[in-house]
Write an enzyme that holds these catalytic residues in place. Structure first.
Site, PDB file in Angstrom:
ATOM      1  N   ASP A 120      -2.950   0.914   6.688  1.00 38.92           N
ATOM      2  CA  ASP A 120      -1.782   0.953   5.844  1.00 38.92           C
ATOM      3  C   ASP A 120      -1.456  -0.639   5.733  1.00 38.92           C
ATOM      4  O   ASP A 120      -1.251  -1.232   4.710  1.00 38.92           O
ATOM      5  CB  ASP A 120      -0.515   1.736   6.037  1.00 38.92           C
ATOM      6  CG  ASP A 120      -1.020   3.077   6.145  1.00 38.92           C
ATOM      7  OD1 ASP A 120      -1.590   3.868   5.134  1.00 38.92           O
ATOM      8  OD2 ASP A 120      -0.789   3.883   6.912  1.00 38.92           O
ATOM      9  N   ASP A 139       0.757  -1.054  -0.018  1.00 39.69           N
ATOM     10  CA  ASP A 139      -0.044  -0.052  -0.069  1.00 39.69           C
ATOM     11  C   ASP A 139       0.718   1.251  -0.224  1.00 39.69           C
ATOM     12  O   ASP A 139       1.364   1.498   0.919  1.00 39.69           O
ATOM     13  CB  ASP A 139      -1.012  -0.029   1.379  1.00 39.69           C
ATOM     14  CG  ASP A 139      -1.733   1.257   1.156  1.00 39.69           C
ATOM     15  OD1 ASP A 139      -2.158   1.705   0.298  1.00 39.69           O
ATOM     16  OD2 ASP A 139      -2.181   1.673   2.309  1.00 39.69           O
ATOM     17  N   GLU A 170      -0.707  -1.455  -5.104  1.00 40.62           N
ATOM     18  CA  GLU A 170      -1.874  -0.939  -5.451  1.00 40.62           C
ATOM     19  C   GLU A 170      -1.687   0.379  -6.676  1.00 40.62           C
ATOM     20  O   GLU A 170      -0.630   1.019  -6.267  1.00 40.62           O
ATOM     21  CB  GLU A 170      -2.316  -0.082  -4.086  1.00 40.62           C
ATOM     22  CG  GLU A 170      -3.739   0.468  -4.193  1.00 40.62           C
ATOM     23  CD  GLU A 170      -4.458   1.159  -2.922  1.00 40.62           C
ATOM     24  OE1 GLU A 170      -5.304   0.438  -2.633  1.00 40.62           O
ATOM     25  OE2 GLU A 170      -3.530   2.002  -2.340  1.00 40.62           O
TER      26      GLU A 170
END
Length: 178
Positions: free
Chosen positions: A154, A20, A80
């Site tokens: 996160d 992330d 991501e």
């Protein structure tokens, strides 16, 4: 100097690093398959100080991820996809820098990278591309058989991204449907 493109083969990813990305906080999670189970190997955050220069902050991310690659035999990195909004172009540019050093760390380790949009991760995890964070956290908890909902956000997101990477890399039918 030659260029080598590394791509993942369907069914070949048994140890996946989910990322992330963020300039301030980058969440990461390493999962692997042990028989029929998926196991969480390591998860955490790499933080950079806002007071540091941009190159120093990027180096911190690169060094942190390089350490993860050195410890774990990662087969695939799931990252991501960049999400930006027209109101905040500067944020998108800074995130692009962070994603660049993250991809560099993977390339330096010889690890292929797959990019997933946040809505795709949510759809793979819950069946709903607009699922709230709480639903994603619960899905991660159940799928990794964790004692509690993962925190901070996160780390939970990185776990979801790694799970998404696992499911899509190891099941081409799911990849076609997702």
């Amino acid at each position: 100097m030659g260029t080598q493109v590394v791509t993942a083969r369907p069914g070949s990813a048994s140890c996946i690093l989910g990322i992330d990305p963020g300039l301030n906080t980058t969440g990461y999670a390493v999962i692997s398959r042990e028989g029929p189970r998926l196991c969480l190997r390591e998860a955490g955050v790499i933080k950079s100080r806002r007071s540091d220069t941009l190159p120093e902050r990027l180096r911190e991310i690169h060094v942190g991820l390089s350490e993860v690659f050195a410890v774990h035999a990662v087969d695939l990195m799931a990252l991501e996809q960049l999400f930006s909004h027209y109101d905040r172009p500067r944020t998108a540019i800074l995130m692009g820098h962070a994603r660049g050093v993250i991809c560099l760390a993977a390339a330096s380790a010889g690890v292929p990278v797959e990019h997933y949009e946040p809505t795709r991760v949510k759809k793979v995890m819950t069946g709903n591309g607009r699922a709230p964070k709480s639903q994603i956290q619960l899905a991660v908890k159940m799928q990794l058989n964790l004692q509690s909902v993962p925190e901070p956000a996160d780390v939970a997101d990185a776990m979801a991204i790694s799970l998404c990477g696992h499911y899509l890399a190891n099941n081409p039918i799911d990849q076609a449907l997702a």
